[in-house]
Design an enzyme around this catalytic site. Structure first.
Site, PDB file in Angstrom:
ATOM      1  N   PHE A  47     -18.970  66.036  20.452  1.00 57.67           N
ATOM      2  CA  PHE A  47     -18.717  65.257  19.230  1.00 57.67           C
ATOM      3  C   PHE A  47     -19.805  64.217  18.977  1.00 57.67           C
ATOM      4  CE2 PHE A  47     -14.721  65.469  21.895  1.00 57.67           C
ATOM      5  CZ  PHE A  47     -14.469  66.791  21.579  1.00 57.67           C
ATOM      6  N   CYS A  48     -21.051  64.555  19.360  1.00 54.71           N
ATOM      7  CA  CYS A  48     -22.179  63.614  19.137  1.00 54.71           C
ATOM      8  C   CYS A  48     -21.963  62.298  19.856  1.00 54.71           C
ATOM      9  CB  CYS A  48     -22.399  63.325  17.656  1.00 54.71           C
ATOM     10  SG  CYS A  48     -22.911  64.724  16.705  1.00 54.71           S
ATOM     11  N   ASN A  49     -21.199  62.300  20.933  1.00 58.29           N
ATOM     12  CA  ASN A  49     -20.965  61.052  21.672  1.00 58.29           C
ATOM     13  C   ASN A  49     -21.253  61.336  23.155  1.00 58.29           C
ATOM     14  OD1 ASN A  49     -19.907  58.791  23.017  1.00 58.29           O
ATOM     15  ND2 ASN A  49     -18.364  58.467  21.438  1.00 58.29           N
TER      16      ASN A  49
ATOM     17  N   ASN B 114     -24.074  59.363  18.361  1.00 56.61           N
ATOM     18  CA  ASN B 114     -25.532  59.503  18.520  1.00 56.61           C
ATOM     19  C   ASN B 114     -26.330  58.736  17.469  1.00 56.61           C
ATOM     20  OD1 ASN B 114     -26.316  60.722  20.839  1.00 56.61           O
ATOM     21  ND2 ASN B 114     -26.061  62.816  20.077  1.00 56.61           N
TER      22      ASN B 114
END
Ligand SMILES: Cc1ncc(COP(=O)(O)O)c(C=O)c1O
Length: 463
Positions: A391-393, A133
């Site tokens: 996972f911020c993806n 992100n």
């Protein structure tokens, strides 16, 4: 599934056995606490000796703010500059070619690029779906300044990029314009290692390249004399655990001058005037380090890098490769009595061109997905530290979990979701689909027992 079977299958693991001795001597708290740590993509672990050496530096020296030229200030400057040189040496970067800007973390390094890259109308920001992100967030700077933002997808099952699509996107560079291409050397979702050869190919087509090395650097050699990206963000705690709160942007000097900061701060200028309403930026890294750098913790970066050099990044890489291979082959072989596979891995299931994180969802004997949160809760009970979620993806997550742009648009356009959307609301929106996965990641001091304990835990889910 014995250690002997593992060694027979992965004989090169034996070349890394010195790490087992190191773990016993320098990471003994891990086993004393009975913790099975499997979140190395989240953060690395520090050795006792790193902390002791750092403490010794602090206890023996007298350090002042490096913005002066008094003796204690110079003592701090010497250590900060020595740490900066050690970062360049570690990545085999020529100091004439690269500079190191200390930041708070990889996200801080990415923000430096985002806010200072000279995007303008018609310029381009190109990135892979598979990005953290903090790389996605740069698109907001691009949008605000009228640049075009383009995403290149990854495809299932391996979650790699179709290179013909990437070639087409590269061909759309604005001639003479500012074109920035960003991708991770290793995905923090699927652990895919995207080719470093893209750097030169993108350069040849008129792109500046931002290579996110945050997930790659902890267990892979990044040789900046061979591959020459323009901007490399990373976080040191991911490589050697301690200290947290320091990252770096390793930047090619040719492109550092391209960055125009939207403000100035203490430490970043040579001269600033109030009455004259004028300021002059400092040269190189100084222009990007706002205020006082973390001069008491930065010396621990050099200690951490020496620690890794002593172990050898190639040994770490080999260890991670062997353990990941064993984890993947045993996990993917697990079946319920109904024949339904226990886990579905998102990303490559062989160890070629991938790192040490395995993202997966788990299924019951009828093929129904088990909520990743309940897997984490069960793992917590046996002291296994995993990571769950996206996972911020989100780009990789949407592809892996089959969440379409139509579904997302329908969710985001609901009147109640205009300003705020909680994760629970989002789950309701995507209607029963998994909104995340479980990530098991191995790293420098993982041993065979850690992986076995996870596999035993997984076996316990088989019905
Ligand atoms: C690939 C990648 N990029 C960037 C980041 C951001 O790192 P930090 O949270 O230390 O800023 C992470 C963190 O997990 C990552 O895995």
């Amino acid at each position: 599934m014995s250690y002997q079977d593992f060694l027979a299958k992965y004989p090169s693991y034996k070349s890394t056995l010195a790490i087992d001795e190191l773990r016993a001597a320098d990471y003994s708290r891990l086993d004393r606490a009975g913790q099975v740590y499997l979140d190395y993509t989240g953060g690395g672990l520090y050795a006792d000796s790193q902390v002791r050496q750092h403490q010794q530096v602090l206890l023996e020296g007298v350090f002042g703010n490096p913005h002066s030229s008094n003796p204690t200030s110079l003592a701090a400057t010497t250590l900060v500059e020595s740490a900066r040189e050690s970062v360049l040496r570690f990545f085999n970067a020529d100091p004439d070619e690269y500079d190191v800007i200390f930041t708070q973390n990889a996200s801080g390094a990415l923000k430096v690029v985002g806010e200072a890259y000279p995007f303008g109308p018609g310029d381009q920001y190109l990135l892979t779906f598979d990005n953290h992100n903090s790389v996605n967030g740069i698109r907001e700077f691009a949008h605000a300044r009228g640049a075009e933002v383009t995403y290149v997808p990854v495809s299932l099952p391996d979650m790699r990029v179709d290179e013909s699509m990437l070639e087409q996107a590269w061909d759309k560079a604005r001639p003479g314009g500012n074109n920035l291409f960003a991708y991770p050397a290793q995905s923090n979702f699927s652990s895919v290692q995207h080719p470093l050869e893209w750097i030169e190919r993108a350069h040849a087509k008129g792109w500046d390249v931002l290579l996110d090395a945050a997930a790659f650097a902890p267990s892979n050699r990044l040789d900046l004399s061979r591959f020459k990206p323009d901007f490399v963000p990373l976080s040191f705690y991911k490589i050697f655990g301690y200290p947290t709160g320091i990252g770096a942007l390793i930047a090619h000097r040719d492109n550092l001058h391209k960055l125009h900061r939207p403000w100035f701060a203490g430490g970043t200028i040579t001269v600033a005037s109030v009455q004259g309403d004028k300021y002059y930026m400092a040269e190189g890294h100084a222009a990007f380090e706002d205020g006082t750098v973390d001069y008491l913790n930065i010396p621990a970066i050099e200690i951490g890098l020496h620690h890794i050099e002593r172990i050898g990044i190639d040994a770490i890489h080999e260890r991670v490769r062997c353990l990941t291979g064993w984890l993947l082959e045993n996990l993917t072989a697990m079946r319920h009595s109904t024949g339904v596979p226990l886990a579905r891995v998102y990303g490559p299931t062989s160890i070629e061109k991938r790192g040490g994180a395995v993202a997966a969802n788990f299924f019951d004997q009828n093929g129904q997905a088990i909520d990743h949160r309940s897997i984490e809760e069960a793992a917590n009970k046996v002291n296994i530290s995993l990571r769950t979620g996206c996972f911020c993806n989100p780009g990789a997550g949407e592809i892996a979990l089959g969440i379409s742009s139509m579904e997302l648009a329908a969710c985001f356009s609901q009147p109640t979701h205009e300003q705020r959307l909680s994760l629970d609301d989002f789950r309701l929106c995507i209607d029963g689909k998994s909104s995340g996965a479980v990530r098991i990641s191995v790293g420098m001091v993982t041993n065979f027992d850690d992986v076995q304990k996870f596999l035993e835990f997984a076996q316990g889910l088989v019905g």
